[in-house]
Design a protein around this motif. Structure first.
Motif, PDB file in Angstrom:
ATOM      1  N   GLY A  70       0.853   9.080 -10.533  1.00  0.00           N
ATOM      2  CA  GLY A  70       0.230   9.862 -11.581  1.00  0.00           C
ATOM      3  C   GLY A  70      -0.941  10.705 -11.106  1.00  0.00           C
ATOM      4  N   SER A  71      -1.357  11.647 -11.945  1.00  0.00           N
ATOM      5  CA  SER A  71      -2.428  12.579 -11.600  1.00  0.00           C
ATOM      6  C   SER A  71      -3.745  11.850 -11.357  1.00  0.00           C
ATOM      7  CB  SER A  71      -2.606  13.601 -12.714  1.00  0.00           C
ATOM      8  OG  SER A  71      -2.939  12.964 -13.928  1.00  0.00           O
ATOM      9  N   SER A  72      -4.469  12.302 -10.346  1.00  0.00           N
ATOM     10  CA  SER A  72      -5.801  11.788 -10.001  1.00  0.00           C
ATOM     11  C   SER A  72      -5.802  10.307  -9.636  1.00  0.00           C
ATOM     12  CB  SER A  72      -6.795  12.038 -11.147  1.00  0.00           C
ATOM     13  OG  SER A  72      -6.889  13.428 -11.420  1.00  0.00           O
ATOM     14  N   SER A  73      -4.651   9.735  -9.337  1.00  0.00           N
ATOM     15  CA  SER A  73      -4.615   8.358  -8.850  1.00  0.00           C
ATOM     16  C   SER A  73      -4.962   8.341  -7.364  1.00  0.00           C
ATOM     17  CB  SER A  73      -3.236   7.744  -9.084  1.00  0.00           C
ATOM     18  OG  SER A  73      -2.243   8.529  -8.464  1.00  0.00           O
ATOM     19  N   LYS A  74      -5.383   7.169  -6.863  1.00  0.00           N
ATOM     20  CA  LYS A  74      -5.804   7.050  -5.473  1.00  0.00           C
ATOM     21  C   LYS A  74      -5.112   5.854  -4.831  1.00  0.00           C
ATOM     22  CE  LYS A  74     -10.396   9.020  -6.362  1.00  0.00           C
ATOM     23  NZ  LYS A  74     -10.065  10.330  -5.767  1.00  0.00           N
ATOM     24  N   LEU A  75      -4.415   6.120  -3.726  1.00  0.00           N
ATOM     25  CA  LEU A  75      -3.755   5.070  -2.953  1.00  0.00           C
ATOM     26  C   LEU A  75      -4.383   5.042  -1.575  1.00  0.00           C
ATOM     27  CD1 LEU A  75      -1.720   5.685  -5.279  1.00  0.00           C
ATOM     28  CD2 LEU A  75       0.111   5.266  -3.642  1.00  0.00           C
TER      29      LEU A  75
ATOM     30  N   ARG B 191      -2.837   6.788   4.253  1.00  0.00           N
ATOM     31  CA  ARG B 191      -2.266   5.698   5.063  1.00  0.00           C
ATOM     32  C   ARG B 191      -1.429   4.743   4.199  1.00  0.00           C
ATOM     33  NH1 ARG B 191      -4.498   5.280  10.217  1.00  0.00           N
ATOM     34  NH2 ARG B 191      -3.858   3.111  10.356  1.00  0.00           N
ATOM     35  N   SER B 192      -0.614   5.304   3.346  1.00  0.00           N
ATOM     36  CA  SER B 192       0.165   4.503   2.401  1.00  0.00           C
ATOM     37  C   SER B 192       1.655   4.784   2.545  1.00  0.00           C
ATOM     38  CB  SER B 192      -0.284   4.772   0.964  1.00  0.00           C
ATOM     39  OG  SER B 192      -1.624   4.355   0.775  1.00  0.00           O
ATOM     40  N   ILE B 193       2.455   3.825   2.097  1.00  0.00           N
ATOM     41  CA  ILE B 193       3.912   3.920   2.196  1.00  0.00           C
ATOM     42  C   ILE B 193       4.493   3.795   0.798  1.00  0.00           C
ATOM     43  CG2 ILE B 193       5.999   2.857   3.126  1.00  0.00           C
ATOM     44  CD1 ILE B 193       4.208   1.791   5.436  1.00  0.00           C
TER      45      ILE B 193
ATOM     46  N   ALA C 197      -5.206   5.615 -11.684  1.00  0.00           N
ATOM     47  CA  ALA C 197      -5.190   4.249 -11.144  1.00  0.00           C
ATOM     48  C   ALA C 197      -5.720   4.276  -9.709  1.00  0.00           C
ATOM     49  CB  ALA C 197      -3.777   3.679 -11.178  1.00  0.00           C
ATOM     50  N   VAL C 198      -6.315   3.170  -9.286  1.00  0.00           N
ATOM     51  CA  VAL C 198      -6.842   3.046  -7.928  1.00  0.00           C
ATOM     52  C   VAL C 198      -6.229   1.805  -7.289  1.00  0.00           C
ATOM     53  CG1 VAL C 198      -8.893   2.722  -6.496  1.00  0.00           C
ATOM     54  CG2 VAL C 198      -8.999   4.183  -8.536  1.00  0.00           C
ATOM     55  N   LEU C 199      -5.563   1.994  -6.158  1.00  0.00           N
ATOM     56  CA  LEU C 199      -4.968   0.891  -5.412  1.00  0.00           C
ATOM     57  C   LEU C 199      -5.618   0.846  -4.039  1.00  0.00           C
ATOM     58  CD1 LEU C 199      -2.808   1.746  -7.625  1.00  0.00           C
ATOM     59  CD2 LEU C 199      -1.122   0.687  -6.135  1.00  0.00           C
ATOM     60  N   CYS C 200      -6.201  -0.299  -3.711  1.00  0.00           N
ATOM     61  CA  CYS C 200      -7.020  -0.415  -2.511  1.00  0.00           C
ATOM     62  C   CYS C 200      -6.239  -0.977  -1.317  1.00  0.00           C
ATOM     63  CB  CYS C 200      -8.239  -1.281  -2.805  1.00  0.00           C
ATOM     64  SG  CYS C 200      -9.306  -0.613  -4.100  1.00  0.00           S
ATOM     65  N   GLU C 201      -6.927  -1.080  -0.191  1.00  0.00           N
ATOM     66  CA  GLU C 201      -6.319  -1.421   1.081  1.00  0.00           C
ATOM     67  C   GLU C 201      -5.503  -2.716   1.023  1.00  0.00           C
ATOM     68  OE1 GLU C 201      -9.400  -0.595   0.625  1.00  0.00           O
ATOM     69  OE2 GLU C 201      -9.809   1.184   1.842  1.00  0.00           O
TER      70      GLU C 201
END
Length: 407
Positions: free
Chosen positions: A311-316, A301-303, A331-335
């Motif tokens: 990057g590899s294994s990052s989470k948006l 649910r990201s734009i 890296a992890v970027l949250c809601e």
């Protein structure tokens, strides 16, 4: 009939997305929102169009040019200072020598303009407002009409105690040029706060036309995001660019999707994007053009706008990322995070929910960011380590060949 697109907005409520981009140029499924307005005007036979500009006006003119690429003719009228939604029309008065239609450059709609124009002529109206019912009218101007459609009351941005209707002003108007007698050149004049009260006071023929169809003002982050979800759900009558390569998965030209990547629609992927093995793109994600999504990255649910590296294994998870930005591995970027353009999010960094990172920022590796980063000095929070990033770090000639030593 001639048309006017109001394109002078600064988009303060969309920052940091609009720090270096005017509001009409904010993309919806890769295309600037204003492009949809041009297409709608053309669909209804309006091809002579005035564009009123102010903030970062050159970027609008450079993109759209004279309009020939879109089958219309564009005439630009740039303001030295903001003159309001109506005041800006005065500079185009000589061009607007007949009844004309005004539409916002920061809204998406498929309302039937032809029906509204017909209504305007039948009522011999001086000004006709296109109306639409919404769930929450507090951010708009509410309009009450009588049984003939004539406007009786108007309140801009009411309190709940003042809400007598959920019918609101869409910012689309059919206007008789006689309206120009109500203010002088160079004076600030807003349709809602200034002009409508004058017309009601003078008992002018001010009407409201309630159209059927979709309308969304994308001037706030939540509406900007939801509008694109609505587009993916076919709630608005527009053509999505690209091929529907899989069910409800629209893909642009020259897109590379490696074996083992998982895509679950509805979603959109722009041209020249590469998605590596093991990457997972979940529903309601919008990926712009010239992006590189590395192996095992997860996007939900990201734009992502254009020229974005994930990057590899990052989470948006429910984030919006502007142009020319790098998201490093793990890296992890949250809601509800918003990342401005030309920024870099470091290895294993964690951006907590609701954080906004302004343009040209660097977040170093393993940083934990819980506060929005507007300025370059954020004293008193030892988890934040940032610096202003020079624009020259981007190599536009090799957008997808990122320097992995920096990641």
């Amino acid at each position: 009939m001639k048309g006017v697109i109001l394109a002078g907005g600064r988009g303060k409520r969309l920052r940091p997305l609009t720090c270096n981009l005017p509001k009409p140029m904010v993309p919806l499924l890769h295309k600037p929102v204003m492009e949809y307005s041009i297409e709608l005007l053309k669909k209804h036979g309006i091809t002579e169009i005035a564009i009123t500009t102010h903030y970062l006006s050159k970027s609008i003119q450079n993109y759209f040019g004279d309009g020939s690429e879109y089958g219309v003719t564009l005439h630009y009228f740039d303001e030295d200072k903001p003159l309001g939604t109506a005041g800006c029309l005065k500079s185009a008065q000589n061009f607007l020598d007949e009844t004309f239609l005004v539409i916002s450059g920061d809204a998406l709609t498929d309302l039937n303009l032809t029906e509204g124009i017909k209504f305007h002529k039948e009522k011999e109206s001086l000004l006709t407002i296109f109306l639409k019912k919404v769930e929450n009218p507090l951010e708009y101007g509410i309009v009450m009409t009588d049984c003939t459609g004539r406007v009786q009351r108007f309140i801009e941005k009411p309190k709940w105690s003042e809400v007598y209707t959920h019918t609101v002003n869409t910012g689309i108007y059919v206007v008789n040029p006689a309206i120009f007698s109500y203010w002088k050149s160079g004076t600030f004049q807003d349709f809602s706060y200034d002009l409508f009260p004058k017309l009601l006071h003078h008992n002018e023929r001010l009407y409201g036309f309630e159209g059927e169809g979709y309308w969304s003002d994308v001037g706030k982050i939540d509406r900007y995001i939801q509008t694109q979800f609505d587009m993916l759900d076919n709630k608005v009558d527009i053509k999505i660019q690209g091929e529907e390569k899989y069910p409800r998965v629209w893909v642009g030209t020259n897109v590379s999707i490696e074996e083992g990547a998982l895509l679950v629609g509805p979603l959109f992927i722009g041209a020249n994007t590469v998605i590596r093995t093991g990457a997972k793109i979940d529903p309601y994600s919008i990926i712009g053009q010239d992006n590189l999504i590395e192996a095992n990255a997860s996007i939900e649910r990201s734009i992502c706008w254009n020229d974005v590296y994930i990057g590899s294994s990052s989470k948006l998870q429910g984030v919006t990322i502007a142009n020319d930005t790098q998201i490093s591995s793990e890296a992890v970027l949250c809601e509800h995070c918003i990342i401005g353009d030309h920024s870099k999010i470091g290895y294993k960094s964690w951006i907590k929910p609701g954080v906004k990172v302004w343009s040209n920022k660097v977040i170093f590796e393993e940083a934990v960011i819980s506060t929005s980063l507007v300025r370059s000095n954020n004293r008193g929070n030892r988890n934040i380590r940032i610096k202003i990033m020079p624009n020259k770090w981007i190599n536009s000639s090799s957008r997808l060949k990122r320097n992995k030593r920096n990641l």
